[in-house]
Design a protein around this motif. Structure first.
Motif, PDB file in Angstrom:
ATOM      1  N   THR A 121      29.485 -11.114  19.219  1.00 22.16           N
ATOM      2  CA  THR A 121      29.087 -12.684  19.681  1.00 22.16           C
ATOM      3  C   THR A 121      29.420 -13.471  18.551  1.00 22.16           C
ATOM      4  O   THR A 121      28.651 -13.192  17.373  1.00 22.16           O
ATOM      5  N   GLN A 178      31.912 -14.935  23.253  1.00 24.43           N
ATOM      6  CA  GLN A 178      31.804 -13.419  23.670  1.00 24.43           C
ATOM      7  C   GLN A 178      33.153 -12.783  23.462  1.00 24.43           C
ATOM      8  O   GLN A 178      33.916 -13.229  24.303  1.00 24.43           O
ATOM      9  N   TYR A 182      29.731 -23.832  19.123  1.00 22.03           N
ATOM     10  CA  TYR A 182      30.490 -23.273  20.031  1.00 22.03           C
ATOM     11  C   TYR A 182      30.184 -21.550  19.994  1.00 22.03           C
ATOM     12  O   TYR A 182      29.783 -21.047  19.030  1.00 22.03           O
ATOM     13  N   LYS A 183      29.971 -20.842  21.161  1.00 20.02           N
ATOM     14  CA  LYS A 183      29.785 -19.598  21.242  1.00 20.02           C
ATOM     15  C   LYS A 183      30.921 -18.674  21.967  1.00 20.02           C
ATOM     16  O   LYS A 183      31.307 -19.251  23.037  1.00 20.02           O
ATOM     17  N   ALA A 239      28.525 -15.500  12.431  1.00 19.59           N
ATOM     18  CA  ALA A 239      28.556 -16.869  12.432  1.00 19.59           C
ATOM     19  C   ALA A 239      29.419 -17.706  11.355  1.00 19.59           C
ATOM     20  O   ALA A 239      29.296 -16.991  10.250  1.00 19.59           O
ATOM     21  N   TYR A 292      27.220  -9.599  15.433  1.00 17.78           N
ATOM     22  CA  TYR A 292      27.008 -11.120  15.661  1.00 17.78           C
ATOM     23  C   TYR A 292      27.724 -11.626  14.552  1.00 17.78           C
ATOM     24  O   TYR A 292      27.665 -11.212  13.129  1.00 17.78           O
ATOM     25  N   TYR A 312      29.245 -17.467  16.768  1.00 19.72           N
ATOM     26  CA  TYR A 312      28.681 -18.724  16.841  1.00 19.72           C
ATOM     27  C   TYR A 312      29.479 -19.454  15.612  1.00 19.72           C
ATOM     28  O   TYR A 312      29.714 -18.906  14.769  1.00 19.72           O
ATOM     29  N   ASP A 320      30.028 -23.465  14.154  1.00 14.18           N
ATOM     30  CA  ASP A 320      29.516 -24.588  14.102  1.00 14.18           C
ATOM     31  C   ASP A 320      30.490 -25.672  13.478  1.00 14.18           C
ATOM     32  O   ASP A 320      30.736 -25.150  12.322  1.00 14.18           O
TER      33      ASP A 320
END
Length: 127
Positions: free
Chosen positions: A117, A98, A95-96, A27, A25, A119, A121
């Motif tokens: 994944t 994959q 926004y996400k 961010a 993940y 993310y 911002d």
């Protein structure tokens, strides 16, 4: 699951019948007004020790966004994925993304899969 170098890797009860899978993940925060055609992040897939040194490995990236009109894209550079902006970031929001990175042997069989994944911002204000 086992954590290896910031990846979460499945544990295989029988390694001869298991393809390693890793999950990561990320961010990212970007300011509003961030320019177009700029590399934002590098996605490096997990390489299990059992495949290191194999000269015939190659990686295929596939990706999808939660919404269709995303200002981001992915380009491949060697066995890495590069996340970049496709247009100037004028609107704030989340926004996400994959991303699946399939590491394959020269014959096309799967050596390892990494699921990212991401993310992103986009801040309401410039910083």
């Amino acid at each position: 699951m086992v954590f290896v170098r910031r990846f979460c890797v499945n544990s295989c009860p029988n390694p001869s019948f298991c393809t390693p899978e890793a999950i990561r993940y990320n961010a990212i925060t970007l300011p509003q007004g961030f320019p177009s055609s700029v590399d934002v992040a590098q996605l490096i897939p997990y390489l299990p020790p059992s495949v290191l040194g194999n000269p015939g490995l190659y990686c295929q990236f596939s990706y999808s966004f939660a919404i269709n009109s995303s200002p981001f894209g992915i380009k491949q550079f060697g066995n890495h994925g590069i996340l970049y902006t496709t247009k100037k970031l004028d609107a704030s929001g989340m926004y996400k993304l994959q991303v699946t990175a399939d590491l394959k042997y020269a014959d096309g069989t799967l050596a390892c899969r990494t699921e990212f994944t991401v993310y992103i911002d986009v801040a309401k204000y410039r910083f």
